[in-house]
Scaffold this motif. Structure first.
Motif, PDB file in Angstrom:
ATOM      1  N   PHE A  46       0.827  -1.198   0.000  1.00  0.00           N
ATOM      2  CA  PHE A  46       0.000   0.000   0.000  1.00  0.00           C
ATOM      3  C   PHE A  46       0.867   1.256   0.000  1.00  0.00           C
ATOM      4  O   PHE A  46       1.975   1.260   0.526  1.00  0.00           O
ATOM      5  N   GLU A 333      -4.837   0.355  14.101  1.00  0.00           N
ATOM      6  CA  GLU A 333      -4.937  -0.553  12.960  1.00  0.00           C
ATOM      7  C   GLU A 333      -3.800  -1.574  13.012  1.00  0.00           C
ATOM      8  O   GLU A 333      -4.001  -2.756  12.747  1.00  0.00           O
ATOM      9  N   TYR A 341      -7.126  -9.907  11.441  1.00  0.00           N
ATOM     10  CA  TYR A 341      -8.535  -9.557  11.186  1.00  0.00           C
ATOM     11  C   TYR A 341      -9.427 -10.785  11.342  1.00  0.00           C
ATOM     12  O   TYR A 341     -10.570 -10.698  11.772  1.00  0.00           O
ATOM     13  N   ILE A 346     -16.611 -10.945  15.232  1.00  0.00           N
ATOM     14  CA  ILE A 346     -17.437  -9.937  14.583  1.00  0.00           C
ATOM     15  C   ILE A 346     -18.748  -9.734  15.329  1.00  0.00           C
ATOM     16  O   ILE A 346     -19.236 -10.620  16.028  1.00  0.00           O
TER      17      ILE A 346
ATOM     18  N   GLU B 373     -20.804   2.083 -11.855  1.00  0.00           N
ATOM     19  CA  GLU B 373     -21.632   2.226 -10.670  1.00  0.00           C
ATOM     20  C   GLU B 373     -20.840   1.848  -9.428  1.00  0.00           C
ATOM     21  O   GLU B 373     -20.090   0.879  -9.443  1.00  0.00           O
ATOM     22  N   LEU B 390     -17.005  -5.386  10.424  1.00  0.00           N
ATOM     23  CA  LEU B 390     -16.805  -6.728   9.859  1.00  0.00           C
ATOM     24  C   LEU B 390     -18.114  -7.510   9.871  1.00  0.00           C
ATOM     25  O   LEU B 390     -18.430  -8.240   8.933  1.00  0.00           O
ATOM     26  N   LEU B 392     -21.164  -6.196   9.692  1.00  0.00           N
ATOM     27  CA  LEU B 392     -22.010  -5.640   8.635  1.00  0.00           C
ATOM     28  C   LEU B 392     -21.603  -6.205   7.272  1.00  0.00           C
ATOM     29  O   LEU B 392     -22.451  -6.569   6.460  1.00  0.00           O
ATOM     30  N   ALA B 394     -20.036  -8.998   6.615  1.00  0.00           N
ATOM     31  CA  ALA B 394     -20.383 -10.413   6.498  1.00  0.00           C
ATOM     32  C   ALA B 394     -21.862 -10.558   6.155  1.00  0.00           C
ATOM     33  O   ALA B 394     -22.236 -11.306   5.252  1.00  0.00           O
ATOM     34  N   ARG B 406     -13.718 -13.412   3.727  1.00  0.00           N
ATOM     35  CA  ARG B 406     -12.615 -13.237   4.678  1.00  0.00           C
ATOM     36  C   ARG B 406     -12.094 -11.814   4.565  1.00  0.00           C
ATOM     37  O   ARG B 406     -12.390 -11.107   3.602  1.00  0.00           O
ATOM     38  N   PHE B 407     -11.333 -11.394   5.558  1.00  0.00           N
ATOM     39  CA  PHE B 407     -10.917 -10.000   5.648  1.00  0.00           C
ATOM     40  C   PHE B 407      -9.409  -9.873   5.624  1.00  0.00           C
ATOM     41  O   PHE B 407      -8.707 -10.593   6.328  1.00  0.00           O
ATOM     42  N   ARG B 408      -8.932  -8.958   4.776  1.00  0.00           N
ATOM     43  CA  ARG B 408      -7.506  -8.679   4.702  1.00  0.00           C
ATOM     44  C   ARG B 408      -7.279  -7.208   4.985  1.00  0.00           C
ATOM     45  O   ARG B 408      -8.130  -6.386   4.644  1.00  0.00           O
ATOM     46  N   PRO B 409      -6.126  -6.855   5.541  1.00  0.00           N
ATOM     47  CA  PRO B 409      -5.844  -5.434   5.724  1.00  0.00           C
ATOM     48  C   PRO B 409      -5.894  -4.706   4.380  1.00  0.00           C
ATOM     49  O   PRO B 409      -5.537  -5.268   3.356  1.00  0.00           O
ATOM     50  N   GLY B 410      -6.338  -3.474   4.404  1.00  0.00           N
ATOM     51  CA  GLY B 410      -6.412  -2.682   3.182  1.00  0.00           C
ATOM     52  C   GLY B 410      -5.899  -1.286   3.453  1.00  0.00           C
ATOM     53  O   GLY B 410      -5.455  -0.977   4.568  1.00  0.00           O
ATOM     54  N   TYR B 411      -5.939  -0.448   2.443  1.00  0.00           N
ATOM     55  CA  TYR B 411      -5.550   0.941   2.667  1.00  0.00           C
ATOM     56  C   TYR B 411      -6.446   1.869   1.875  1.00  0.00           C
ATOM     57  O   TYR B 411      -6.606   1.718   0.662  1.00  0.00           O
ATOM     58  N   PRO B 417      -9.051   1.677  11.038  1.00  0.00           N
ATOM     59  CA  PRO B 417      -8.454   0.636  10.198  1.00  0.00           C
ATOM     60  C   PRO B 417      -9.228   0.469   8.885  1.00  0.00           C
ATOM     61  O   PRO B 417     -10.401   0.801   8.804  1.00  0.00           O
ATOM     62  N   SER B 418      -8.510  -0.088   7.890  1.00  0.00           N
ATOM     63  CA  SER B 418      -9.114  -0.351   6.591  1.00  0.00           C
ATOM     64  C   SER B 418      -9.073  -1.847   6.318  1.00  0.00           C
ATOM     65  O   SER B 418      -8.181  -2.540   6.802  1.00  0.00           O
ATOM     66  N   VAL B 419     -10.025  -2.311   5.540  1.00  0.00           N
ATOM     67  CA  VAL B 419     -10.096  -3.748   5.281  1.00  0.00           C
ATOM     68  C   VAL B 419     -10.528  -3.996   3.842  1.00  0.00           C
ATOM     69  O   VAL B 419     -11.306  -3.235   3.275  1.00  0.00           O
ATOM     70  N   GLU B 420      -9.966  -5.033   3.239  1.00  0.00           N
ATOM     71  CA  GLU B 420     -10.398  -5.470   1.915  1.00  0.00           C
ATOM     72  C   GLU B 420     -11.103  -6.817   2.062  1.00  0.00           C
ATOM     73  O   GLU B 420     -10.457  -7.821   2.338  1.00  0.00           O
ATOM     74  N   GLU B 432     -11.108 -10.327  -4.458  1.00  0.00           N
ATOM     75  CA  GLU B 432     -11.224  -9.086  -3.708  1.00  0.00           C
ATOM     76  C   GLU B 432     -12.454  -8.337  -4.204  1.00  0.00           C
ATOM     77  O   GLU B 432     -12.636  -8.156  -5.402  1.00  0.00           O
TER      78      GLU B 432
END
Lengths: 542, 492
Positions: A46, A333, A341, A346, B373, B390, B392, B394, B406-411, B417-420, B432
Motif C-alpha cells: 500500500f 490498525e 482480522y 465480529i 456504478e 466486519l 455488517l 459479512a 474473509r478480511f484482509r488489511p487494506g488501505y 483501520p481499513s479492510v479489503e 477481492e
C-alpha cells in the motif's frame, strides 16, 4: 501502487524462515500478491507503507509478524565525521536536505538492483515523482568531504551518470533521459541545485541526476546518501533507505548538516516518535476487550516499541521509518493487523433505523414498470458523449448549458449529456444487425448547467413506426403517471415537421416526442423509421 | 388409445390412398386422397416421421438445346461449315471475309482440336479428314425435346463439352414417390376412421356448441416453439435493485447527490492530501468551473490537513491550498455524496447508502470504463467499532449470495483501520470485492461528527461481471439488444 519483486533466497536469508511461510502470511500484513515465479515473488504494497518497498523492509516486518524478532529495531549510529553545508541560495529552490553515511556494505548485483528499485519507488510514493523527495546514493570513496549543497548557473558543466563527456546542466535537461523527464522540476529557476565535494567534484544535480564520479558498483562498500526535497518527507525517505541498508549489515554513521544561519542538524534522526495509547481507545475502535499485555505484544510484533505504563496506558515508540502513523488510529490498525482480522470476533450493530428509498428510485421503478409493460427494453448507456452525437447527428444547435470535461480521454467522450435521446439512438446504431422491431428506454441522469437532473426517454425502430405509435406510448405513460398533459407543435429539429410535439404539464414544457428527421436517422446509420420521446422528471418526482 | 388417434385427418386420408396405391407420385396421391398436392405431401412427410410410410426422391437430369444449339442443328457446327468450304490451304483473312470473324474464331480452335485442319503462318491447311463427330450425332438426336443422357445415347464427356460451348443446357427435376410400409399397411388394415377435426376454437364453435363430440387436432409436443422474448429491465439494473433491496431490508436510507462535485467534497473533506496522484488530470475528470468553499467547514478541514487541527494528529504537514478545493470535478466516488450527507446529518444514528455512477479518467477496455456504478454504505452511531463493520460486511455479502468471506488489511486514505473483503467464488478462488473501514478522525472531526462512522463500498460492475459471467464490461453500457433479449430474469 509500487510492485516489489522479492527474491526468495534474499528474502529467506533476511527473514530467517522459508518462503512458503512468508508467502502464506504476507497478505495479512497488508499486501496483494501479484505474481508467484520460480525464483521470486511480485507483491504490491500500500502507498502508505513506503518502508515495505524493499526486501529488507519486508523481511523486517515479517520477522515481527512471524514472532522471530519483535519490538523496535535498533540501529546504532557512529558519531559524525563528515559535514555538509547548505547555502542560502538553495533555500528558495529545494530547501530540505537529509544526509547519512553507511559503511561496510556488501553488494551483489541483486542487492544493488533492490536498492535502485527502492529509490525509484520512494521517488514515486513519497516523492511524487521526485518533486517532494529525490534520493542520491554515492560511492563515498571517490569524493572528499566536506560537501556543499548549493545552486549554480545552468551553464555549469560536469559528467553526469551514464555519460563520459562533460555536459552543461542545460544540456542535461535537454538531452539526458533523466534530464528531459524531470526538467520541469527545476527549469523555472535561475540556478540549479548541486552537491559538491571539497574539491568541487559533483556528487549530484538534485533532483535530476548524479555525477558519474560517485557511481555505485558491486565493489562499493562506503555510501553517502543525499535526500533533497520540499518538506519533512525527506527525513522519512532517508530513514527508510538507511535502515534498509543497515538491515543488510551496513554501519550507519551520522552526517552533520550546517544550515546558512549556523544551525546544525545531525542526521539521520532514527529516534522513534513516542505516542501514548489508552487501552479503552484501542478496544472501542476495534470492538474487543484486549488486555494491555496483549496490546503491547501486538505492537511489538508490528515492530513498535511498547511498554505498559499502567493497566490502561501504553507508551509506544514508533520506528523512524514509518511514514503512516499520523494519529493513534493508525497504531490501533497495526494492533488489529497484528491480532489478525480473522481473529476479531465480529458483531452485528444493533442500531435501529427504518429503511427508505430515495424518491428518484421510487419514480424510476414506477417508470420501469410502465415502460417495460409497453414493450421497451431498458438500457444504461454512458453519460459522457461527444458534440457529434449530442448535437450534430441530432440536427440540434449547440447549447451553453453543457458541461465539458477539460481533458477528455477520447473525442467520443468530451461532454456530459444534457439529454438521453442521442445515447439511445447510438445504441440503436450499434444494433443495426439485430432483428426489428427494437424498442429501448432509459431513466437516467443528465447534467444541465452543472446540475444533475433525471430524464426518461424511449425510442422505437421498425419499418412501420410512426407518430401515432409514439403518441400512444406517451399518452399511456401520462395516464399511468396520472398527469394531465397538453401537446403543442414542436420546433425540435431532430424531428420531422408536422410529426413532432412538445408536452406540457401544468403549463410547463416537460419534453418532446415525434418521428425522427430522416437526416437524423441516416446520421446514426439506421435504415428504418425511428420514433421517440424524452421528458424531464424534475417536476414529476416528489 | 389406438395408434390412429395420433394421426390428423389429412394423414389418415393419405394413408388410405396409399393403402390402395402402395406407391404413388404426388399427383396420384392428390387425386386419390382428395387433398391439395401440398397438403397431401405434408401429410406424407408426417406419416414418414411417424414410421408409417416413406418418401423417396429421385433427381432426373435432362438436357435441351439452346438457341445457338438449334441454329447449328440447321447449319452444322461452325467448324463443319468451314471445313466443308475448304478446297485447299486458305488464308484466315480470306475465311474471315467469307464467314464472320467471330465464327472463324470459334471454329479455328475446334478444327485444330478435332484434327480437321492445321494453322501455319496465318493459313489454314485442311487435313482432308473430317468424320462426323459424337457431338454432331447428339445434337441431331434432340428433335426439339429435353432428353436424358440415355435417351440421347450420349457420353458424359461430350455432353460436358456441349454444355461448355453453351449449345445445350441441363435441367434437374425431382420426382418424389410415397410408399406405404408394413407398419402403415398394418395400421390401415385395422380400419381407418375418418372424422372431422377442429383446428381452432372459434367464437362460432363455442356459441353453436358444434365442437361437442368432435376431435381437436393435437399439437406436437416434441418440437420447441420459436423463441419469444419479453421486454424487461436491464440485467445490471436487476443486480442494482437487489443491492438496494438488501440495504432497505437492513434499514438504510437511500441518498443521492450531484454528479459534479467540488474537489473539496470529493477529496479534501476526505483527508485526501492535495498532492495525491488520484487528484491529477490523468485520473480525474476536471471541469473548468469552481464552487466556493463551504465557509463553515473550510478552515477546519484546512487545519486538519496542515497540522491535524484540534486532534492528536500531525496532519499532512504543509500548506493547504484554498483554491485547489474549489475546482469542480466529475465525482470520482460516491463517498463525496456520503460525506456531504454526514456533514448535514452529524447526529447519530445514521444508516445511509448510495448506489450511483462514479467517473474516473480510464481508457475504455474490457475491464475498465470511465464511468461505473459504485455502491456505498455508512453506519454512524455510538459505540460502533471495527468488529461491527466486519459484522455488517459479512451480513451484506452473505445476502448478496457470497457464502464465504474473509478480511484482509487494506488501505484507503480516509479510513483507519481499513479492510479489503474477499469472497470465495467457485472456479476463481478468493476474489477481492470492495473496500471498507472506519472513517479517520481527520475526516469526521471538522464536520462535528462525534461518533464512529463505518463505511464500505464496492464497484457494482465487478459484481456484475461475476454474477452475469461477463468478460467485457462495455456490454453493460453499450448493450447488444440480443443479449438483453436473451438475458434471463432469474439469473440475478
Amino acid at each position: 501502487m509500487p510492485i516489489i519483486t522479492l527474491h526468495y533466497e534474499d528474502l529467506e536469508k533476511l527473514t530467517g524462515t522459508d518462503k512458503e511461510t512468508i508467502i502464506e502470511r504476507v497478505p495479512m500484513i497488508g499486501a496483494d500478491i501479484e505474481r508467484i515465479e520460480d525464483e521470486s515473488i511480485d507483491i504490491e504494497f500500500f502507498p502508505d507503507r513506503p518502508d515495505l518497498y524493499s526486501v529488507e523492509g519486508v523481511a523486517r516486518a515479517m520477522r515481527g509478524f512471524l514472532d522471530l524478532e519483535t519490538g523496535l529495531p535498533e540501529y546504532g549510529a557512529k558519531p559524525y565525521e563528515v559535514s555538509i553545508s547548505v547555502s542560502e541560495e538553495i533555500l528558495k529552490i529545494r530547501p530540505f536536505l537529509g544526509c547519512a553515511i553507511v559503511r561496510g556494505v556488501k553488494f551483489n548485483s541483486e542487492s544493488i538492483k533492490s536498492l535502485m528499485d527502492l529509490q525509484e519507488d520512494l521517488h514515486w510514493g513519497l516523492g511524487r515523482n521526485r518533486k517532494k523527495v529525490s534520493i542520491g546514493v554515492h560511492n563515498l570513496s571517490n569524493v572528499k568531504p566536506p560537501f556543499r549543497y548549493t545552486a549554480v548557473d545552468p551553464g555549469f558543466e560536469f559528467v553526469p551518470l551514464d555519460y563520459t563527456e562533460k555536459m552543461s546542466m542545460t544540456e542535461i535537461l535537454e538531452k539526458h533521459p533523466k534530464g528531459t523527464r524531470f526538467a520541469h522540476l527545476v527549469k523555472d529557476f535561475e540556478k540549479y541545485p548541486i552537491i559538491f565535494d571539497s574539491e568541487d567534484n559533483v556528487l549530484s544535480f538534485p533532483p535530476i541526476i548524479n555525477g558519474t564520479l560517485t557511481t555505485v558498483t558491486e565493489a562499493t562498500t562506503e555510501l553517502f546518501i543525499d535526500v533533497t526535497g520540499l518538506g519533512e518527507a525527506v527525513y522519512t525517505a532517508l530513514n527508510i533507505v538507511v535502515t534498509a541498508l543497515a538491515e543488510r549489515g551496513g554501519q550507519v554513521e551520522f552526517v552533520r548538516v550546517v544550515r546558512p544561519d549556523g544551525e546544525e542538524m545531525v542526521l539521520p534522526d532514527l529516534s522513534p516518535e513516542t505516542r501514548t495509547l489508552t487501552r479503552s481507545e484501542v478496544n472501542s475502535l476495534i470492538g474487543m476487550d484486549l488486555s494491555v499485555e496483549e496490546i503491547v505484544k501486538q505492537l511489538e510484533r508490528m515492530r513498535c516499541g511498547a511498554k505498559a505504563l499502567d493497566d490502561e496506558t501504553i507508551e509506544v515508540k514508533v520506528p523512524a521509518y514509518r511514514a503512516d502513523i499520523l494519529h493513534n488510529f493508525d497504531l490501533i490498525e497495526d494492533i488489529a493487523v497484528g491480532f489478525g482480522y480473522g481473529n476479531i470476533k465480529i458483531k452485528v450493530p444493533e442500531t435501529y433505523t427504518v429503511g427508505k428509498s430515495h424518491p428518484i428510485s421510487l419514480m424510476r421503478s414506477a417508470l420501469n414498470e410502465i415502460i417495460v409493460g409497453l414493450g421497451y427494453y431498458e438500457v444504461m448507456p454512458f453519460t459522457l458523449t461527444s458534440e457529434k452525437v449530442h448535437f450534430e447527428n441530432m440536427r440540434r444547435p449547440k447549447t451553453d448549458d453543457v458541461t465539458y470535461v477539460l481533458h477528455p480521454i477520447s473525442e467520443d467522450q468530451t461532454l456530459v449529456r444534457t439529454t438521453l435521446l442521442p445515447n439511445l439512438m447510438e445504441i440503436l446504431s450499434l444494433n443495426q444487425h439485430r432483428e426489428l422491431p427494437q424498442k429501448i428506454f432509459e431513466v437516467g441522469e443528465v447534467v444541465v448547467n452543472e446540475k444533475t437532473g433525471q430524464h426518461v426517454a424511449a425510442v422505437s425502430i421498425h419499418p412501420q413506426s410512426n407518430f401515432t405509435e409514439i403518441y400512444e406510448v406517451v399518452d399511456a405513460l401520462m395516464r399511468e403517471l396520472m398527469l394531465e398533459y397538453e401537446v403543442k407543435e414542436s420546433e425540435d429539429p431532430a424531428f420531422l415537421e408536422g410529426r413532432r410535439a412538445d408536452v406540457y404539464v401544468k403549463g410547463k414544457k416537460i419534453g418532446v416526442f415525434g418521428e425522427f428527421h430522416p437526416e437524423v436517422i441516416s446520421n446514426f446509420e439506421l435504415g428504418y423509421a425511428v420514433v421517440g420521446f424524452e421528458f424531464d422528471l424534475a417536476d414529476l418526482i416528489s | 388409445m389406438s395408434a390412429q388417434d395420433n394421426l390428423t385427418i389429412n394423414e389418415k386420408k393419405v394413408l388410405l390412398a396409399l393403402q390402395e396405391l402402395g406407391s404413388a407420385a404426388p399427383g396420384e396421391l392428390e387425386e386419390k386422397s382428395g387433398l391439395q398436392v401440398d397438403a397431401a405431401m405434408q401429410a406424407a412427410f408426417l406419416l414418414e416421421e411417424k414410421g408409417l410410410a416413406s418418401v423417396s426422391e429421385i433427381v432426373l437430369e435432362r438436357y435441351a438445346l439452346t438457341g445457338e444449339g438449334e441454329t447449328y442443328v440447321e447449319t452444322g457446327l461452325p467448324e463443319r461449315q468451314i471445313v466443308d468450304s475448304l478446297e485447299g490451304p486458305t488464308p484466315l483473312d480470306e475465311l474471315k471475309t467469307r464467314f464472320s470473324p467471330k465464327m472463324v474464331g470459334i471454329a479455328t480452335g475446334w478444327l485444330v482440336r478435332k484434327g480437321w485442319a492445321k494453322i501455319e503462318e496465318g493459313v489454314m491447311l485442311p487435313s482432308g479428314k473430317a468424320p462426323a463427330g459424337k457431338d454432331e450425332a447428339i445434337l441431331s438426336t434432340f428433335g426439339g425435346e429435353a432428353k436424358t443422357l440415355e435417351e440421347l445415347s450420349a457420353d458424359a464427356k461430350t455432353v460436358k463439352d456441349l454444355l461448355k460451348r453453351k449449345l445445350v443446357t441441363k435441367h434437374e427435376e425431382k420426382f418424389r414417390t410415397v410408399s406405404i410400409n408394413d407398419a402403415g399397411t398394418a395400421l390401415a388394415a385395422e380400419g381407418i376412421v375418418l372424422e372431422e377435426e377442429i383446428a381452432q376454437v372459434t367464437s362460432d364453435l363455442l356459441k353453436s356448441g358444434a365442437w361437442k363430440g368432435k376431435k381437436f387436432r393435437p399439437y406436437r409436443l416434441d418440437i420447441r416453439p420459436k423463441p419469444l422474448y419479453g421486454a424487461k429491465v436491464h440485467p445490471y439494473r436487476r443486480l442494482i435493485e437487489q443491492m438496494r433491496q438488501i440495504f432497505l431490508e437492513m434499514g438504510f436510507t437511500e441518498i443521492k447527490g450531484d454528479v459534479i462535485q467540488s474537489s473539496f467534497w470529493n477529496f479534501d473533506a476526505l483527508f485526501q492530501p492535495q498532492d495525491h496522484p488520484a487528484r491529477d488530470m490523468q485520473d480525474t475528470f476536471h471541469l473548468g468551473s469552481k464552487t466556493p468553499l463551504p465557509a463553515e467547514y473550510a478552515d477546519k478541514v484546512g487545519a486538519m490537513h496542515e497540522y491535524g487541527g484540534d486532534i492528536d494528529s500531525c496532519g499532512w504537514k504543509g500548506k493547504w491550498d484554498r483554491e485547489l478545493p474549489e475546482k469542480n470535478v466529475l465525482r470520482t466516488h460516491t463517498t463525496a455524496v456520503t460525506i456531504k450527507y454526514l456533514a448535514d446529518n452529524p447526529e447519530p444514528p445514521v444508516k445511509a447508502f448510495c448506489i450511483d455512477r462514479a467517473y474516473r479518467r480510464e481508457t475504455i477496455d474490457p475491464t475498465h470504463t470511465p464511468e461505473f456504478e459504485q455502491l456505498e454504505g455508512v453506519v454512524m452511531d455510538k459505540d460502533m467499532s471495527f468488529a461491527d463493520l466486519l459484522g455488517l460486511l459479512a451480513e451484506f455479502y452473505h445476502r448478496m449470495g457470497f457464502e464465504e468471506i474473509r478480511f484482509r488489511p487494506g488501505y484507503f486514505p480516509y479510513t483507519e483501520p481499513s479492510v479489503e473483503p474477499e469472497v470465495y467464488v467457485e472456479g476463481l478462488g478468493w476474489v477481492e470485492l470492495g473496500g471498507a473501514g472506519v472513517f479517520r478522525k481527520e475526516v469526521t472531526e471538522p464536520f462535528g461528527i462525534k461518533e464512529p462512522v463505518l463505511a464500505w463500498g464496492l464497484g457494482v460492475s465487478r459484481v456484475a461481471m461475476l454474477k452475469l459471467g461477463l468478460k467485457d464490461l462495455r456490454l453493460l453500457y453499450q448493450s447488444d439488444i440480443d443479449w438483453l433479449r436473451k438475458s434471463e430474469v432469474c439469473r440475478i
